[in-house]
Scaffold this active site. Structure first.
Site, PDB file in Angstrom:
ATOM      1  N   SER A  20       0.828  -1.129  -0.041  1.00 53.25           N
ATOM      2  CA  SER A  20      -0.195   0.022  -0.106  1.00 53.25           C
ATOM      3  C   SER A  20       0.827   1.185   0.240  1.00 53.25           C
ATOM      4  O   SER A  20       1.933   1.124   0.284  1.00 53.25           O
ATOM      5  CB  SER A  20      -0.971  -0.091   1.352  1.00 53.25           C
ATOM      6  OG  SER A  20      -0.082   0.082   2.539  1.00 53.25           O
ATOM      7  N   THR A  35      -1.314   9.111   1.849  1.00 57.83           N
ATOM      8  CA  THR A  35      -1.115   7.592   2.160  1.00 57.83           C
ATOM      9  C   THR A  35      -2.210   7.050   3.010  1.00 57.83           C
ATOM     10  O   THR A  35      -3.154   7.752   3.134  1.00 57.83           O
ATOM     11  CB  THR A  35       0.294   7.332   2.678  1.00 57.83           C
ATOM     12  OG1 THR A  35       0.247   8.011   3.914  1.00 57.83           O
ATOM     13  CG2 THR A  35       1.405   7.715   1.788  1.00 57.83           C
ATOM     14  N   TYR A  49       8.236   8.903  16.483  1.00 59.86           N
ATOM     15  CA  TYR A  49       8.294   9.098  15.052  1.00 59.86           C
ATOM     16  C   TYR A  49       9.348   9.644  14.535  1.00 59.86           C
ATOM     17  O   TYR A  49      10.364   9.145  13.829  1.00 59.86           O
ATOM     18  CB  TYR A  49       7.020   9.408  14.457  1.00 59.86           C
ATOM     19  CG  TYR A  49       6.981   9.447  12.896  1.00 59.86           C
ATOM     20  CD1 TYR A  49       6.643   8.322  12.346  1.00 59.86           C
ATOM     21  CD2 TYR A  49       6.845  10.503  12.252  1.00 59.86           C
ATOM     22  CE1 TYR A  49       6.492   8.109  10.994  1.00 59.86           C
ATOM     23  CE2 TYR A  49       6.919  10.529  10.853  1.00 59.86           C
ATOM     24  CZ  TYR A  49       6.668   9.196  10.339  1.00 59.86           C
ATOM     25  OH  TYR A  49       6.533   9.155   8.975  1.00 59.86           O
ATOM     26  N   LYS A  62      12.923   8.204  12.499  1.00 65.06           N
ATOM     27  CA  LYS A  62      12.989   8.672  11.305  1.00 65.06           C
ATOM     28  C   LYS A  62      14.261   9.206  11.215  1.00 65.06           C
ATOM     29  O   LYS A  62      15.219   9.416  10.325  1.00 65.06           O
ATOM     30  CB  LYS A  62      11.906   9.600  10.517  1.00 65.06           C
ATOM     31  CG  LYS A  62      10.640   8.886  10.356  1.00 65.06           C
ATOM     32  CD  LYS A  62      10.907   7.611   9.510  1.00 65.06           C
ATOM     33  CE  LYS A  62       9.417   7.172   9.050  1.00 65.06           C
ATOM     34  NZ  LYS A  62       9.688   5.907   8.161  1.00 65.06           N
ATOM     35  N   LEU A  80       3.292   4.370  -0.337  1.00 68.10           N
ATOM     36  CA  LEU A  80       4.490   4.629  -1.138  1.00 68.10           C
ATOM     37  C   LEU A  80       4.974   3.186  -1.664  1.00 68.10           C
ATOM     38  O   LEU A  80       5.576   3.160  -2.778  1.00 68.10           O
ATOM     39  CB  LEU A  80       5.420   5.419  -0.120  1.00 68.10           C
ATOM     40  CG  LEU A  80       5.048   6.623   0.400  1.00 68.10           C
ATOM     41  CD1 LEU A  80       6.107   7.091   1.539  1.00 68.10           C
ATOM     42  CD2 LEU A  80       4.417   7.579  -0.478  1.00 68.10           C
ATOM     43  N   PHE A 126       2.297  13.167   2.452  1.00 71.14           N
ATOM     44  CA  PHE A 126       1.791  12.518   1.365  1.00 71.14           C
ATOM     45  C   PHE A 126       0.571  11.763   1.453  1.00 71.14           C
ATOM     46  O   PHE A 126       0.358  11.398   2.686  1.00 71.14           O
ATOM     47  CB  PHE A 126       3.029  11.547   0.956  1.00 71.14           C
ATOM     48  CG  PHE A 126       4.037  12.041  -0.114  1.00 71.14           C
ATOM     49  CD1 PHE A 126       4.043  11.223  -1.336  1.00 71.14           C
ATOM     50  CD2 PHE A 126       4.890  12.952   0.173  1.00 71.14           C
ATOM     51  CE1 PHE A 126       4.944  11.726  -2.241  1.00 71.14           C
ATOM     52  CE2 PHE A 126       5.668  13.275  -0.366  1.00 71.14           C
ATOM     53  CZ  PHE A 126       5.845  12.779  -1.902  1.00 71.14           C
ATOM     54  N   CYS A 177       9.973   0.676   2.790  1.00 68.22           N
ATOM     55  CA  CYS A 177       8.944   1.785   2.927  1.00 68.22           C
ATOM     56  C   CYS A 177       7.941   1.281   4.104  1.00 68.22           C
ATOM     57  O   CYS A 177       6.888   1.838   4.570  1.00 68.22           O
ATOM     58  CB  CYS A 177       7.878   1.743   1.660  1.00 68.22           C
ATOM     59  SG  CYS A 177       8.577   2.384   0.448  1.00 68.22           S
ATOM     60  N   ASP A 224       7.142  -9.665   8.663  1.00 69.48           N
ATOM     61  CA  ASP A 224       7.387  -8.826   9.723  1.00 69.48           C
ATOM     62  C   ASP A 224       8.969  -8.302   9.645  1.00 69.48           C
ATOM     63  O   ASP A 224       9.904  -9.065   9.724  1.00 69.48           O
ATOM     64  CB  ASP A 224       7.233  -9.264  11.122  1.00 69.48           C
ATOM     65  CG  ASP A 224       7.474  -8.464  12.235  1.00 69.48           C
ATOM     66  OD1 ASP A 224       8.112  -7.320  12.080  1.00 69.48           O
ATOM     67  OD2 ASP A 224       7.173  -8.796  13.394  1.00 69.48           O
ATOM     68  N   ASP A 279       5.365  -7.448   3.055  1.00 72.36           N
ATOM     69  CA  ASP A 279       4.397  -6.515   4.007  1.00 72.36           C
ATOM     70  C   ASP A 279       3.545  -7.644   4.675  1.00 72.36           C
ATOM     71  O   ASP A 279       3.664  -8.965   4.586  1.00 72.36           O
ATOM     72  CB  ASP A 279       3.309  -5.920   2.826  1.00 72.36           C
ATOM     73  CG  ASP A 279       2.818  -4.735   3.539  1.00 72.36           C
ATOM     74  OD1 ASP A 279       1.996  -5.030   4.699  1.00 72.36           O
ATOM     75  OD2 ASP A 279       2.790  -3.562   2.949  1.00 72.36           O
TER      76      ASP A 279
END
Length: 255
Positions: free
Chosen positions: A15, A196, A161, A165, A17, A194, A86, A59, A36
């Site tokens: 799904s 998503t 988060y 990142k 990106l 984005f 991703c 995973d 995924d």
């Protein structure tokens, strides 16, 4: 590297990106392994795209599952020369709030998937890539990671988060320097806002409002625009060891 010779492992490939990246690679004549946890979506996408794609439920934090997925990719296509990471999650939680302190388990989970999962895939995939015959540029492979503008301008509630990142950004250059001797490039993309699946629950009015915060174009980014940058990185051998912001010029405010 030529896209029609690309054999890519794409995490989070069912799904958003990741899906757009899979579609781009297949559309350009390459092959893709969809990695995924979303089995139904992953299998449906693989069936839609035909023999140049297949799905492996994986995973990214699990060493055995990632190694197995990569082995299956090599077994089916003979080798892999591209990884696009991703897979990731995001949460919103303040360090201190009326509900209490930030959950350590939730913080650890975000770090585990977004940062450790990315590293897990890099290390196991690069082990296979070094066995590739180099092309006429001396390349054996390319690894593309996904960070976020939150790595640089994390908002209130994004401690976990942003930390995850920021870690992806921070390890890009040292890994690129290490793998350079093998002819493997390492790059990171830092998307802004984005469209998503995480935005699908929002009303259109909220999506339009978020889009207007982007200087230009004043809208959310499209997954295919991310995939377009992936294509550029794959085909340009001078792109290495860098994080590219893909954000329409946005600079996130505190909240």
């Amino acid at each position: 590297m030529d896209l029609n010779k690309t054999i890519a492992v794409v995490t989070g490939g069912a799904s958003g990106l990741g899906e757009a990246t899979v579609r781009e690679i297949i559309g350009q004549g390459g092959k893709a392994v969809i990695v995924d946890l979303a089995a139904e979506r992953g299998q449906a996408l693989a069936e839609e795209l035909g023999g140049n794609a297949f799905y492996v439920k994986t995973d990214v934090t699990n060493e055995v599952e990632v190694a197995s997925a990569i082995d299956k990719a090599v077994g089916k296509y003979g080798s892999i020369n591209t990884v696009v990471n991703c897979a990731g999650i995001g949460i919103a939680s303040k360090v201190l709030s009326r509900k209490g302190v930030h959950s350590l388990d939730r913080f650890s989970k975000v770090i585990s998937i977004n940062l450790i999962g990315t590293f897990n895939v890099i290390r196991l995939a690069s082990e296979k890539m070094i066995e590739n015959e180099p092309n006429d540029q001396g390349e054996r492979g390319v690894i593309i990671n996904t960070a976020s503008v939150a790595a640089f301008e994390g908002q209130i509630g994004q401690a976990a988060y942003s930390a995850s990142k920021g870690g992806v950004v921070g390890m890009t250059l040292p890994i690129a320097r290490e793998l350079a001797s093998y002819g493997i490039r390492v790059m990171t993309i830092a998307p802004g806002l984005f469209h998503t699946p995480m935005f699908e629950a929002l009303p259109q009015e909220a999506i339009d409002s978020l889009g207007k915060s982007v200087p230009f174009p004043q809208r959310l980014g499209r997954p295919d625009e991310y995939a377009h940058l992936v294509r550029s990185i794959i085909t340009n051998p001078m792109l290495n060891g860098e994080t590219i912001r893909l954000d329409g010029g946005i600079r996130m405010q505190p909240k």
